[in-house]
Write a protein that holds these residues in place. Structure first.
Motif, short mmCIF file in Angstrom:
data_model
loop_
_atom_site.label_atom_id
_atom_site.label_comp_id
_atom_site.label_asym_id
_atom_site.label_seq_id
_atom_site.Cartn_x
_atom_site.Cartn_y
_atom_site.Cartn_z
N VAL A 205 -1.51 2.09 12.51
CA VAL A 205 -1.87 1.72 11.14
C VAL A 205 -1.62 0.23 10.93
CG1 VAL A 205 -1.34 2.08 8.69
CG2 VAL A 205 -1.46 4.04 10.23
N SER A 206 -0.52 -0.26 11.44
CA SER A 206 -0.21 -1.69 11.32
C SER A 206 -1.29 -2.53 12.00
CB SER A 206 1.15 -1.97 11.96
OG SER A 206 1.41 -3.35 11.96
N LYS A 207 -1.69 -2.15 13.20
CA LYS A 207 -2.74 -2.89 13.92
C LYS A 207 -4.06 -2.86 13.16
CE LYS A 207 -0.83 -1.93 18.49
NZ LYS A 207 -1.00 -1.12 19.70
N MET A 208 -4.42 -1.67 12.63
CA MET A 208 -5.68 -1.57 11.87
C MET A 208 -5.66 -2.49 10.66
SD MET A 208 -6.83 2.41 11.83
CE MET A 208 -5.40 3.37 12.30
N LEU A 209 -4.55 -2.46 9.92
CA LEU A 209 -4.47 -3.28 8.72
C LEU A 209 -4.48 -4.77 9.04
CD1 LEU A 209 -1.89 -1.27 6.58
CD2 LEU A 209 -4.39 -1.38 6.31
N GLN A 210 -3.84 -5.18 10.12
CA GLN A 210 -3.81 -6.59 10.50
C GLN A 210 -5.19 -7.10 10.91
OE1 GLN A 210 -0.78 -6.75 13.51
NE2 GLN A 210 0.89 -6.80 12.02
N GLU A 211 -6.02 -6.22 11.45
CA GLU A 211 -7.37 -6.62 11.89
C GLU A 211 -8.36 -6.73 10.74
OE1 GLU A 211 -8.58 -3.91 14.94
OE2 GLU A 211 -7.01 -4.57 16.33
N LEU A 212 -7.99 -6.19 9.58
CA LEU A 212 -8.91 -6.21 8.44
C LEU A 212 -8.63 -7.39 7.52
CD1 LEU A 212 -8.86 -2.44 7.41
CD2 LEU A 212 -10.79 -3.70 8.38
N PRO A 213 -9.69 -7.87 6.84
CA PRO A 213 -9.45 -8.87 5.80
C PRO A 213 -8.58 -8.26 4.69
CG PRO A 213 -11.80 -8.67 6.29
CD PRO A 213 -11.10 -7.58 7.02
N VAL A 214 -7.80 -9.09 4.03
CA VAL A 214 -6.86 -8.62 3.01
C VAL A 214 -7.56 -7.82 1.92
CG1 VAL A 214 -5.19 -9.38 1.27
CG2 VAL A 214 -5.28 -10.53 3.48
N ASN A 215 -8.77 -8.23 1.54
CA ASN A 215 -9.48 -7.55 0.45
C ASN A 215 -10.01 -6.17 0.84
OD1 ASN A 215 -11.50 -8.53 2.14
ND2 ASN A 215 -12.87 -9.09 0.46
N GLN A 216 -9.98 -5.80 2.11
CA GLN A 216 -10.45 -4.49 2.55
C GLN A 216 -9.31 -3.53 2.89
OE1 GLN A 216 -13.12 -5.12 5.83
NE2 GLN A 216 -14.73 -6.00 4.53
N PHE B 56 0.80 -1.23 0.00
CA PHE B 56 0.00 0.00 0.00
C PHE B 56 0.83 1.28 0.00
CE2 PHE B 56 -1.97 -3.39 2.56
CZ PHE B 56 -2.96 -3.75 1.67
N PHE B 57 2.07 1.18 0.40
CA PHE B 57 2.94 2.36 0.48
C PHE B 57 4.22 2.11 -0.30
CE2 PHE B 57 0.40 2.33 4.43
CZ PHE B 57 -0.23 3.56 4.30
N PRO B 58 4.15 2.24 -1.63
CA PRO B 58 5.33 1.96 -2.46
C PRO B 58 6.45 2.98 -2.21
CG PRO B 58 3.58 2.94 -3.78
CD PRO B 58 3.01 2.69 -2.41
N ALA C 93 -6.79 -2.21 1.10
CA ALA C 93 -6.51 -1.11 0.15
C ALA C 93 -7.49 0.04 0.37
CB ALA C 93 -6.58 -1.62 -1.29
N ASP C 94 -8.77 -0.28 0.57
CA ASP C 94 -9.76 0.77 0.84
C ASP C 94 -9.48 1.46 2.16
OD1 ASP C 94 -11.13 0.28 -1.53
OD2 ASP C 94 -12.55 -1.11 -0.59
N ALA C 95 -9.06 0.70 3.15
CA ALA C 95 -8.75 1.29 4.46
C ALA C 95 -7.57 2.24 4.34
CB ALA C 95 -8.44 0.19 5.47
N VAL C 96 -6.55 1.85 3.57
CA VAL C 96 -5.39 2.73 3.38
C VAL C 96 -5.81 4.01 2.66
CG1 VAL C 96 -3.18 2.98 2.18
CG2 VAL C 96 -3.65 0.93 3.53
N SER C 97 -6.65 3.88 1.65
CA SER C 97 -7.14 5.08 0.95
C SER C 97 -7.86 6.02 1.91
CB SER C 97 -8.09 4.68 -0.18
OG SER C 97 -7.40 3.99 -1.18
N SER C 98 -8.69 5.44 2.77
CA SER C 98 -9.41 6.25 3.76
C SER C 98 -8.46 6.91 4.76
CB SER C 98 -10.42 5.40 4.53
OG SER C 98 -11.42 4.94 3.67
N LEU C 99 -7.45 6.17 5.19
CA LEU C 99 -6.47 6.73 6.13
C LEU C 99 -5.69 7.87 5.50
CD1 LEU C 99 -5.12 3.44 7.77
CD2 LEU C 99 -6.50 5.22 8.88
N VAL C 100 -5.32 7.71 4.24
CA VAL C 100 -4.58 8.77 3.54
C VAL C 100 -5.47 10.00 3.39
CG1 VAL C 100 -3.53 9.42 1.33
CG2 VAL C 100 -3.02 7.19 2.34
N TYR C 101 -6.74 9.79 3.04
CA TYR C 101 -7.66 10.91 2.89
C TYR C 101 -7.85 11.64 4.22
CZ TYR C 101 -11.72 13.68 1.70
OH TYR C 101 -12.57 14.73 1.50
N GLU C 102 -8.09 10.89 5.28
CA GLU C 102 -8.30 11.49 6.60
C GLU C 102 -7.03 12.20 7.08
OE1 GLU C 102 -9.73 12.81 10.24
OE2 GLU C 102 -10.89 12.05 8.55
N ALA C 103 -5.87 11.60 6.84
CA ALA C 103 -4.62 12.23 7.25
C ALA C 103 -4.42 13.56 6.52
CB ALA C 103 -3.44 11.29 6.99
#
Length: 175
Positions: free
Chosen positions: A47-58, A26-28, A60-70
């Motif tokens: 961020v690591s904890k949030m991503l680990q708690e999510l299914p793999v298919n969700q 998610f962060f090239p 990328a969307d979570a990272v997009s949301s985190l970037v937008y909110e940040a």
């Protein structure tokens, strides 16, 4: 990432990027700002904890949301996304009001083109004649006259001179 260049998060955190690095997809490395802003607002551990708690298919969307909110938090540290949302809601509300005024004006113009204008005093007098039975059958009904008068009253209330014509301003629900 393994033997290749480390992802943006590992590069920023100065650690070795492993094959199973949760940040790498998610962060090239060619977009270091993306992780830097998310790290500054949320912290790498969170961020690591949030991503680990999510299914793999969700993730990328979570990272997009985190970037937008940040990004929103960097622009507006107090309200973040909520400030942007309330500003847009305010704009929608103002535009809906302008649309209603324009639709009422169109309706008024259409009605004026259909019949000659009459002042409200003569309309009420004519309505009184209809109710008393003095109507000769060639006039509009009381209901039609009252509808026309209600529309005229609505138009005078919602005329552009009564609607604030200020440019749209950034507002928040809490200020």
């Amino acid at each position: 990432m393994g033997g290749n260049s480390p992802c943006a998060s590992c590069k920023l955190l100065r650690r070795r990027c492993t094959k199973d690095c949760i940040f790498a997809p998610f962060f090239p490395s060619d977009d270091p700002h993306k992780f830097a802003i998310v790290h500054k607002v949320f912290g790498a551990s969170n961020v690591s904890k949030m991503l680990q708690e999510l299914p793999v298919n969700q993730r990328a969307d979570a990272v997009s949301s985190l970037v937008y909110e940040a990004n929103a938090r960097m622009r507006d540290p107090v309200y973040g996304c909520v400030g942007a949302i309330s500003y847009l809601e305010s704009q929608v509300s103002q535009l809906q009001m302008q649309l209603a005024v324009a639709q009422a004006e169109i309706l008024c113009i259409q009605m004026q083109q259909q019949e000659p204008p009459s002042d409200s005093v003569s309309a009420h007098h004519h309505a009184q004649q209809i109710l008393e039975g003095d109507d000769h059958g060639d006039h509009k009904s009381y209901h039609d006259l009252m509808h026309n008068n209600n529309l005229t009253a609505m138009m005078s209330f919602a005329s552009p001179s009564n609607v604030a014509q200020e440019p749209l301003k950034r507002e928040s629900l809490w200020t």
